[in-house]
Motif scaffolding. Structure first.
Motif, mmCIF file in Angstrom:
data_model
loop_
_atom_site.group_PDB
_atom_site.id
_atom_site.type_symbol
_atom_site.label_atom_id
_atom_site.label_comp_id
_atom_site.label_asym_id
_atom_site.label_seq_id
_atom_site.Cartn_x
_atom_site.Cartn_y
_atom_site.Cartn_z
ATOM 1 N N MET A 3 -3.363 -2.954 5.839
ATOM 2 C CA MET A 3 -4.471 -2.003 5.861
ATOM 3 C C MET A 3 -3.962 -0.592 5.573
ATOM 4 O O MET A 3 -4.589 0.181 4.851
ATOM 5 C CB MET A 3 -5.160 -2.037 7.228
ATOM 6 N N GLY A 59 -3.269 0.419 1.983
ATOM 7 C CA GLY A 59 -4.421 0.473 1.091
ATOM 8 C C GLY A 59 -4.673 1.813 0.438
ATOM 9 O O GLY A 59 -5.508 1.917 -0.465
ATOM 10 N N VAL A 62 -7.966 -0.797 12.615
ATOM 11 C CA VAL A 62 -8.888 -1.817 12.123
ATOM 12 C C VAL A 62 -10.241 -1.193 11.769
ATOM 13 O O VAL A 62 -10.798 -1.442 10.691
ATOM 14 C CB VAL A 62 -9.069 -2.931 13.176
ATOM 15 N N ALA A 119 -10.023 0.894 8.584
ATOM 16 C CA ALA A 119 -9.878 0.070 7.388
ATOM 17 C C ALA A 119 -11.204 -0.556 6.970
ATOM 18 O O ALA A 119 -11.464 -0.753 5.781
ATOM 19 C CB ALA A 119 -8.843 -1.023 7.642
ATOM 20 N N TRP A 120 -12.031 -0.854 7.945
ATOM 21 C CA TRP A 120 -13.314 -1.511 7.674
ATOM 22 C C TRP A 120 -14.441 -0.484 7.469
ATOM 23 O O TRP A 120 -15.567 -0.861 7.208
ATOM 24 C CB TRP A 120 -13.690 -2.423 8.835
ATOM 25 N N VAL A 151 -5.266 5.698 7.261
ATOM 26 C CA VAL A 151 -5.869 4.487 6.714
ATOM 27 C C VAL A 151 -6.971 4.811 5.711
ATOM 28 O O VAL A 151 -7.096 4.145 4.675
ATOM 29 C CB VAL A 151 -6.418 3.598 7.845
#
Length: 232
Positions: free
Chosen positions: A61, A64, A130, A133-134, A197
C-alpha cells in the motif's frame, strides 16, 4: 490480531522492498512500483502468503505512490515506523520556523520507533495505513478478491480480514485511530502515515485527510506542514 507483530513485519517488508526493487533507481526510470507490487500480490503465491501476514500487504500500500516509494527507500535502515516519527518531527520544526536537528532521535522526542510500540498505537497505525490506502476507492472487485484470498491463506478470520480490507464505517475507523493517538506526537505520526500513503491527494483522499486531521486534533498549519513534508 497482533498489531505489534504487523509492525515488525512492516519493518522487514519495507527493508526487503527497498532491496528487491532498487526503489530510487527505478523511480528515476519512471517505473510504477505500486502497480508492480499489486501485480505481484495478484500472481505470486509466496507473496500472497507473506502479505497475509499483513506486513507485506501494508508495504505494498505504501509503495502505491512516489512519496511512499521514496519514504520506504529512505527508511530502509532506520525502519518505517521510526521514519514516520522523523517525518513528523521535521514537519513540526519547520512549521515553527525552526531547523530540525540532524541528531534528533524520534524515540526520545516521544515518537514510536516500532521496537516497543504501544498496542493501541500499533493498531491505530495499521488502521491508518489501511484506511488511507482505501480512501480513494480505486481497488476493483478482482483486486479485492485477490487480497481476500491472500488473507485467508494465512488463516485470518473474517473479522481480521474485514479490518485489513477497511470494511467498516469511516467514522468508526477514525474513532479507533484517534483512540490510539496517546499523545500529540503520536497523532502527528499517524497523520504522517496517511499522508505517505495518499501521496498527492485529490478528491476523496484529500477529504479523508481533512477528516483525519480534525479527528486527531491537528491544527490546520501543522497538518499542512506534514503533508508538505510527506511529499518530499
Amino acid at each position: 490480531m497482533d498489531f505489534q507483530q504487523i509492525l515488525l513485519d512492516l519493518q522487514k517488508q519495507a527493508k526487503q522492498a527497498a532491496k528487491d526493487h532498487d526503489l530510487e533507481g527505478k523511480m528515476r526510470k519512471g517505473k510504477d512500483l505500486g502497480e508492480a507490487a499489486l501485480e505481484k500480490l495478484k500472481t505470486d503465491r509466496n507473496t500472497q502468503i507473506a502479505a497475509a501476514g499483513a506486513g507485506a500487504l501494508i508495504a505494498a500500500m505504501m509503495l502505491g505512490t512516489k512519496g511512499g516509494r521514496r519514504f520506504i527507500g529512505g527508511t530502509a535502515k532506520t525502519g518505517a515506523v521510526a521514519g514516520l516519527g522523523a517525518l513528523a518531527y521535521h514537519a513540526w520544526m519547520k512549521s515553527q520556523g525552526q531547523r530540525p536537528r540532524s541528531d534528533a532521535e524520534p524515540a526520545k522526542l516521544g515518537y514510536v520507533t516500532g521496537k516497543k510500540a504501544e498496542p493501541e498505537f500499533a493498531e491505530a497505525l495499521v488502521r491508518t495505513i489501511v484506511a488511507a490506502a482505501w480512501a480513494d476507492g480505486v481497488l476493483d472487485e478482482a483486486e479485492k478478491v485477490v487480497i481476500d484470498g491472500a488473507l485467508k491463506e494465512a488463516g485470518l478470520g473474517a473479522k481480521d480480514r474485514a479490518m485489513l480490507e477497511n470494511d467498516r464505517p469511516e467514522a468508526e475507523t477514525l474513532d479507533k485511530i484517534a483512540a490510539g493517538a496517546l499523545s500529540p506526537n503520536h497523532a502527528a505520526q499517524l497523520y504522517s502515515a496517511a499522508c505517505i500513503v495518499t501521496g498527492d491527494p485529490e478528491g476523496a483522499e484529500a477529504e479523508f485527510l481533512s477528516r483525519l486531521a480534525s479527528r486527531l486534533g491537528l491544527a490546520d498549519a501543522h497538518a499542512a506542514a506534514i503533508r508538505k513534508e510527506a511529499r518530499g
